[in-house]
Design an enzyme around this catalytic site. Structure first.
Site, PDB file in Angstrom:
ATOM      1  N   ASP A 183      78.187 -15.236  -7.544  1.00 55.26           N
ATOM      2  CA  ASP A 183      76.775 -14.850  -6.889  1.00 55.26           C
ATOM      3  C   ASP A 183      75.692 -15.970  -7.519  1.00 55.26           C
ATOM      4  OD1 ASP A 183      74.945 -13.560  -5.776  1.00 55.26           O
ATOM      5  OD2 ASP A 183      74.279 -12.560  -7.514  1.00 55.26           O
ATOM      6  N   LEU A 184      74.873 -16.089  -6.908  1.00 55.15           N
ATOM      7  CA  LEU A 184      73.721 -17.229  -7.158  1.00 55.15           C
ATOM      8  C   LEU A 184      72.685 -16.813  -7.959  1.00 55.15           C
ATOM      9  CD1 LEU A 184      72.844 -20.275  -6.664  1.00 55.15           C
ATOM     10  CD2 LEU A 184      71.710 -19.417  -4.764  1.00 55.15           C
ATOM     11  N   ASP A 185      71.961 -15.860  -7.414  1.00 55.07           N
ATOM     12  CA  ASP A 185      70.587 -15.234  -8.001  1.00 55.07           C
ATOM     13  C   ASP A 185      70.907 -14.472  -9.161  1.00 55.07           C
ATOM     14  OD1 ASP A 185      68.123 -15.421  -8.171  1.00 55.07           O
ATOM     15  OD2 ASP A 185      67.480 -14.368  -6.537  1.00 55.07           O
ATOM     16  N   THR A 243      65.844 -17.111  -9.153  1.00 54.68           N
ATOM     17  CA  THR A 243      65.046 -17.360  -8.088  1.00 54.68           C
ATOM     18  C   THR A 243      64.116 -15.903  -7.613  1.00 54.68           C
ATOM     19  OG1 THR A 243      66.235 -16.825  -6.301  1.00 54.68           O
ATOM     20  CG2 THR A 243      66.187 -19.197  -6.818  1.00 54.68           C
ATOM     21  N   LYS A 286      66.361  -6.088  -5.075  1.00 52.96           N
ATOM     22  CA  LYS A 286      67.377  -7.200  -5.747  1.00 52.96           C
ATOM     23  C   LYS A 286      68.719  -6.888  -4.634  1.00 52.96           C
ATOM     24  CE  LYS A 286      65.801  -8.319 -10.111  1.00 52.96           C
ATOM     25  NZ  LYS A 286      66.041  -8.243 -11.627  1.00 52.96           N
ATOM     26  N   GLY A 287      69.162  -7.848  -4.352  1.00 52.98           N
ATOM     27  CA  GLY A 287      70.616  -7.776  -3.672  1.00 52.98           C
ATOM     28  C   GLY A 287      70.433  -7.200  -2.212  1.00 52.98           C
ATOM     29  N   ARG A 309      66.840  -9.282   3.734  1.00 51.83           N
ATOM     30  CA  ARG A 309      65.308  -9.872   3.972  1.00 51.83           C
ATOM     31  C   ARG A 309      64.736  -8.437   4.674  1.00 51.83           C
ATOM     32  NH1 ARG A 309      65.257 -15.057   6.872  1.00 51.83           N
ATOM     33  NH2 ARG A 309      66.144 -15.714   5.031  1.00 51.83           N
ATOM     34  N   SER A 336      76.990 -15.662  -2.096  1.00 55.77           N
ATOM     35  CA  SER A 336      75.665 -15.336  -2.004  1.00 55.77           C
ATOM     36  C   SER A 336      75.346 -14.786  -0.686  1.00 55.77           C
ATOM     37  CB  SER A 336      74.711 -16.153  -2.631  1.00 55.77           C
ATOM     38  OG  SER A 336      73.527 -15.965  -2.507  1.00 55.77           O
ATOM     39  N   ALA A 337      74.406 -13.667  -0.786  1.00 48.99           N
ATOM     40  CA  ALA A 337      73.781 -13.261   0.413  1.00 48.99           C
ATOM     41  C   ALA A 337      72.618 -14.009   0.706  1.00 48.99           C
ATOM     42  CB  ALA A 337      73.132 -11.680   0.038  1.00 48.99           C
ATOM     43  N   SER A 338      72.096 -15.033   0.020  1.00 47.95           N
ATOM     44  CA  SER A 338      70.950 -15.932   0.101  1.00 47.95           C
ATOM     45  C   SER A 338      71.206 -17.049   1.372  1.00 47.95           C
ATOM     46  CB  SER A 338      70.461 -16.794  -1.033  1.00 47.95           C
ATOM     47  OG  SER A 338      69.599 -17.643  -0.506  1.00 47.95           O
ATOM     48  N   ASN A 369      69.665 -19.318   1.931  1.00 47.58           N
ATOM     49  CA  ASN A 369      69.062 -20.585   1.470  1.00 47.58           C
ATOM     50  C   ASN A 369      69.898 -21.008   0.108  1.00 47.58           C
ATOM     51  OD1 ASN A 369      66.291 -20.600   2.912  1.00 47.58           O
ATOM     52  ND2 ASN A 369      65.951 -18.792   1.640  1.00 47.58           N
ATOM     53  N   LYS A 429      76.684  -7.024   0.734  1.00 49.33           N
ATOM     54  CA  LYS A 429      77.350  -6.063  -0.509  1.00 49.33           C
ATOM     55  C   LYS A 429      76.801  -4.703  -0.323  1.00 49.33           C
ATOM     56  CE  LYS A 429      77.051 -10.508  -2.979  1.00 49.33           C
ATOM     57  NZ  LYS A 429      76.426 -11.265  -3.968  1.00 49.33           N
ATOM     58  N   GLU A 435      78.621 -11.349 -11.048  1.00 49.58           N
ATOM     59  CA  GLU A 435      77.535 -10.605 -10.492  1.00 49.58           C
ATOM     60  C   GLU A 435      76.744 -10.219 -11.475  1.00 49.58           C
ATOM     61  OE1 GLU A 435      76.107  -9.635  -7.959  1.00 49.58           O
ATOM     62  OE2 GLU A 435      77.100 -10.264  -6.339  1.00 49.58           O
ATOM     63  N   ASP A 436      75.453 -10.060 -10.883  1.00 50.51           N
ATOM     64  CA  ASP A 436      74.661  -9.142 -11.673  1.00 50.51           C
ATOM     65  C   ASP A 436      73.906  -8.064 -11.090  1.00 50.51           C
ATOM     66  OD1 ASP A 436      72.944 -10.609  -9.755  1.00 50.51           O
ATOM     67  OD2 ASP A 436      71.273 -10.623 -10.777  1.00 50.51           O
TER      68      ASP A 436
END
Length: 215
Positions: free
Chosen positions: A9-11, A17, A45-46, A49, A114-116, A118, A145, A169-170
């Site tokens: 996962d990214l964030d 971010t 979180k997660g 948008r 990632s769900a992002s 960006n 997710k 994952e966080d």
């Protein structure tokens, strides 16, 4: 375990971010006269948008039409994108780059899940693009997710069976998504919150190949 791929996962795992998300949601909330706090931000979180915007509106008891919601979500994203476009390599979380290098040196495939939407910009600005064999982000998936779609697509992109994949994952939803996809999962954060993960560590600075193979 014979680990053939690591999916990250990214964030909150590779970069953080969250501060930029908070600043842009806070700016939007201020414009709408909504009192939005760091505590409220935890609920986003997660979350997608559009759902995040709905939560912000619920906090302020504000009603908007679908068209207005789209416009507000776009405005928030413009501010957020502007902020992350100024990100630098030193914003990578401690140990992340080192562990990615370790994994690549060991011949293990790497993918981002990632769900992002960006993710590409963030990897580019932080100099991490070369560390990933595949990037699956919000532009490639339709299900959020805890649905395992993003991780299954990551495994498919690097041509590795899910049972040989370890996900990092966080978020609780991310841990559940990895398990639903038949993968092992390392939680980044608190053992109390991420209790379903196979292993929980504070950050990638605590990770090595021995721990990876023992997951």
């Amino acid at each position: 375990m014979d680990v053939k791929a690591c999916i990250f996962d990214l964030d909150g795992v590779i970069v953080d971010t969250a501060v930029y998300h908070f600043k842009s949601w806070k700016r939007l909330a201020d414009e709408l006269g909504i009192n939005f706090t760091l505590h409220d931000n935890e609920r986003l979180k997660g979350v997608s948008r559009v759902r995040s915007l709905e939560i912000v509106l619920e906090i302020g008891n504000v009603t908007k039409t679908e068209a207005e919601k789209q416009e507000l979500a776009s405005r928030k994203n413009e501010w957020y994108t502007e902020m992350i476009s100024k990100m630098k390599p030193d914003e990578v979380l401690p140990g992340a780059k080192e562990f990615l290098q370790l994994v690549k040196n060991a011949g293990i495939k790497t993918a981002l899940g990632s769900a992002s939407k960006n993710a590409g910009i963030i990897l580019d600005k932080t100099g991490l693009t070369p560390f990933f064999d595949a990037v699956i982000d919000g532009n490639h998936v339709s299900k959020a997710k805890p649905d395992p779609e993003v991780f299954l697509k990551g495994a498919e992109a690097v041509q590795v069976d899910p049972k040989f994949c370890v996900v990092f994952e966080d978020a609780i939803a991310g841990v559940e998504a990895a398990l639903a996809g038949g993968m092992k999962v390392v939680g980044i954060g608190s053992p109390e919150i991420l209790s379903k993960a196979n292993l929980v560590i504070p950050g990638l600075s605590e990770m090595d190949l021995e721990k990876l193979k023992a997951v």
